[in-house]
Design a protein around this motif. Sequence first.
Motif, PDB file in Angstrom:
ATOM      1  N   GLY A  35       0.866  -1.275   0.161  1.00  0.00           N
ATOM      2  CA  GLY A  35      -0.062  -0.021   0.174  1.00  0.00           C
ATOM      3  C   GLY A  35       0.623   1.317  -0.101  1.00  0.00           C
ATOM      4  N   LEU A  36       1.805   1.300   0.895  1.00  0.00           N
ATOM      5  CA  LEU A  36       2.890   2.653   0.656  1.00  0.00           C
ATOM      6  C   LEU A  36       3.554   2.659  -0.466  1.00  0.00           C
ATOM      7  N   ARG A  37       4.001   1.728  -1.094  1.00  0.00           N
ATOM      8  CA  ARG A  37       4.707   1.580  -2.419  1.00  0.00           C
ATOM      9  C   ARG A  37       3.669   2.186  -3.392  1.00  0.00           C
ATOM     10  N   GLU A  38       2.458   1.831  -3.483  1.00  0.00           N
ATOM     11  CA  GLU A  38       1.426   2.093  -4.398  1.00  0.00           C
ATOM     12  C   GLU A  38       1.055   3.622  -4.477  1.00  0.00           C
ATOM     13  N   THR A  39       1.400   4.164  -3.164  1.00  0.00           N
ATOM     14  CA  THR A  39       1.056   5.698  -3.026  1.00  0.00           C
ATOM     15  C   THR A  39       2.313   6.417  -3.910  1.00  0.00           C
ATOM     16  N   SER A  40       3.287   5.712  -4.265  1.00  0.00           N
ATOM     17  CA  SER A  40       4.504   6.420  -4.834  1.00  0.00           C
ATOM     18  C   SER A  40       5.063   7.595  -3.993  1.00  0.00           C
ATOM     19  N   PHE A  41       4.534   7.814  -2.770  1.00  0.00           N
ATOM     20  CA  PHE A  41       5.026   9.108  -1.960  1.00  0.00           C
ATOM     21  C   PHE A  41       6.308   8.794  -1.193  1.00  0.00           C
ATOM     22  N   PHE A  42       6.870   7.665  -1.214  1.00  0.00           N
ATOM     23  CA  PHE A  42       7.964   7.109  -0.443  1.00  0.00           C
ATOM     24  C   PHE A  42       9.180   6.484  -1.509  1.00  0.00           C
ATOM     25  N   ALA A  43      10.381   7.105  -1.052  1.00  0.00           N
ATOM     26  CA  ALA A  43      11.571   6.686  -2.093  1.00  0.00           C
ATOM     27  C   ALA A  43      11.785   5.095  -1.959  1.00  0.00           C
ATOM     28  N   SER A  44      11.537   4.621  -0.542  1.00  0.00           N
ATOM     29  CA  SER A  44      12.006   2.939  -0.532  1.00  0.00           C
ATOM     30  C   SER A  44      11.170   2.630   0.616  1.00  0.00           C
ATOM     31  N   VAL A  45      10.284   1.484   0.381  1.00  0.00           N
ATOM     32  CA  VAL A  45       9.472   1.008   1.551  1.00  0.00           C
ATOM     33  C   VAL A  45       9.951  -0.741   1.670  1.00  0.00           C
ATOM     34  N   SER A  46      10.278  -0.990   2.858  1.00  0.00           N
ATOM     35  CA  SER A  46      10.773  -2.271   2.998  1.00  0.00           C
ATOM     36  C   SER A  46      10.272  -2.945   4.338  1.00  0.00           C
ATOM     37  N   GLY A  47      10.404  -4.347   4.540  1.00  0.00           N
ATOM     38  CA  GLY A  47      10.022  -5.185   5.947  1.00  0.00           C
ATOM     39  C   GLY A  47      11.459  -5.482   6.178  1.00  0.00           C
ATOM     40  N   ASN A  48      12.668  -5.137   5.767  1.00  0.00           N
ATOM     41  CA  ASN A  48      13.742  -5.822   5.904  1.00  0.00           C
ATOM     42  C   ASN A  48      14.665  -4.707   6.492  1.00  0.00           C
ATOM     43  N   ARG A  49      15.064  -5.098   7.586  1.00  0.00           N
ATOM     44  CA  ARG A  49      16.016  -4.177   8.412  1.00  0.00           C
ATOM     45  C   ARG A  49      17.357  -3.917   7.599  1.00  0.00           C
ATOM     46  N   ALA A  50      17.852  -4.921   6.919  1.00  0.00           N
ATOM     47  CA  ALA A  50      19.180  -4.687   6.214  1.00  0.00           C
ATOM     48  C   ALA A  50      18.962  -3.843   5.220  1.00  0.00           C
ATOM     49  N   ASP A  51      17.650  -3.472   4.855  1.00  0.00           N
ATOM     50  CA  ASP A  51      17.789  -2.445   3.787  1.00  0.00           C
ATOM     51  C   ASP A  51      17.646  -1.029   4.131  1.00  0.00           C
ATOM     52  N   THR A  52      18.082  -0.807   5.347  1.00  0.00           N
ATOM     53  CA  THR A  52      18.260   0.481   5.918  1.00  0.00           C
ATOM     54  C   THR A  52      19.305   1.022   5.846  1.00  0.00           C
ATOM     55  N   ASN A  53      19.702   1.368   4.324  1.00  0.00           N
ATOM     56  CA  ASN A  53      20.923   1.950   3.939  1.00  0.00           C
ATOM     57  C   ASN A  53      21.013   3.234   4.215  1.00  0.00           C
ATOM     58  N   SER A  54      19.798   3.862   3.916  1.00  0.00           N
ATOM     59  CA  SER A  54      19.453   5.424   4.149  1.00  0.00           C
ATOM     60  C   SER A  54      19.939   5.651   5.564  1.00  0.00           C
ATOM     61  N   ALA A  55      20.216   6.856   5.629  1.00  0.00           N
ATOM     62  CA  ALA A  55      20.359   7.302   7.059  1.00  0.00           C
ATOM     63  C   ALA A  55      19.329   7.876   7.652  1.00  0.00           C
TER      64      ALA A  55
END
Length: 192
Positions: A83-103
Amino acid sequence: MKNVTPMAIGMSSAMKEALKLAAPLLALLVLAGCASSSGLVKNASPIATNKPVSLDFVLVETSSSLSDLEGGKRLLNDSIIRGLRETSFFASVSGNRADTNSASGIKIRADVKEINKVSDSARVWMGGLAGQARIVVQVTVTDLNSGNLIETFEAEGKSGKSARAGTTDDAIQRAADQVVAEIVEIRSRTSQ
């Protein structure tokens, strides 16, 4: 023998007709109540941030202390992410903590507090008498870096509109829709 007036006979006949109409109407109301859909957000705290929140990355985690809910937690997590991805408001959405390369970003923690399950087979065999599936999710939204609280709220989903007339999956989807709507609201009120 009692003396029966024509008016009494007419009223008795009218009462019988009214009861004949009332029984199916009551059944329809019960079924419509089970098929109605709803979702709502309640007990939302004020958005607690004194500076713009970066929404470059959104981490979604689900949990529950309730037993036998692994599939439901996974469906809730996936539905919120989708649902969050479909809004296109967010650069990246994940359920994986390892994807948190963003600061920077936010963390959404969805904890299932209550669930009333209605399976596909229960819906098929019992119809409207199977009841209404319902889920209550306590959501905590925090800043990913600092851990500072942004908002807490409850999202509730009830089964409903689909042709299946409402199973647990339907209620979970409705709760996820409420979470997504509230996160979009946070975005609109806190974006840079």
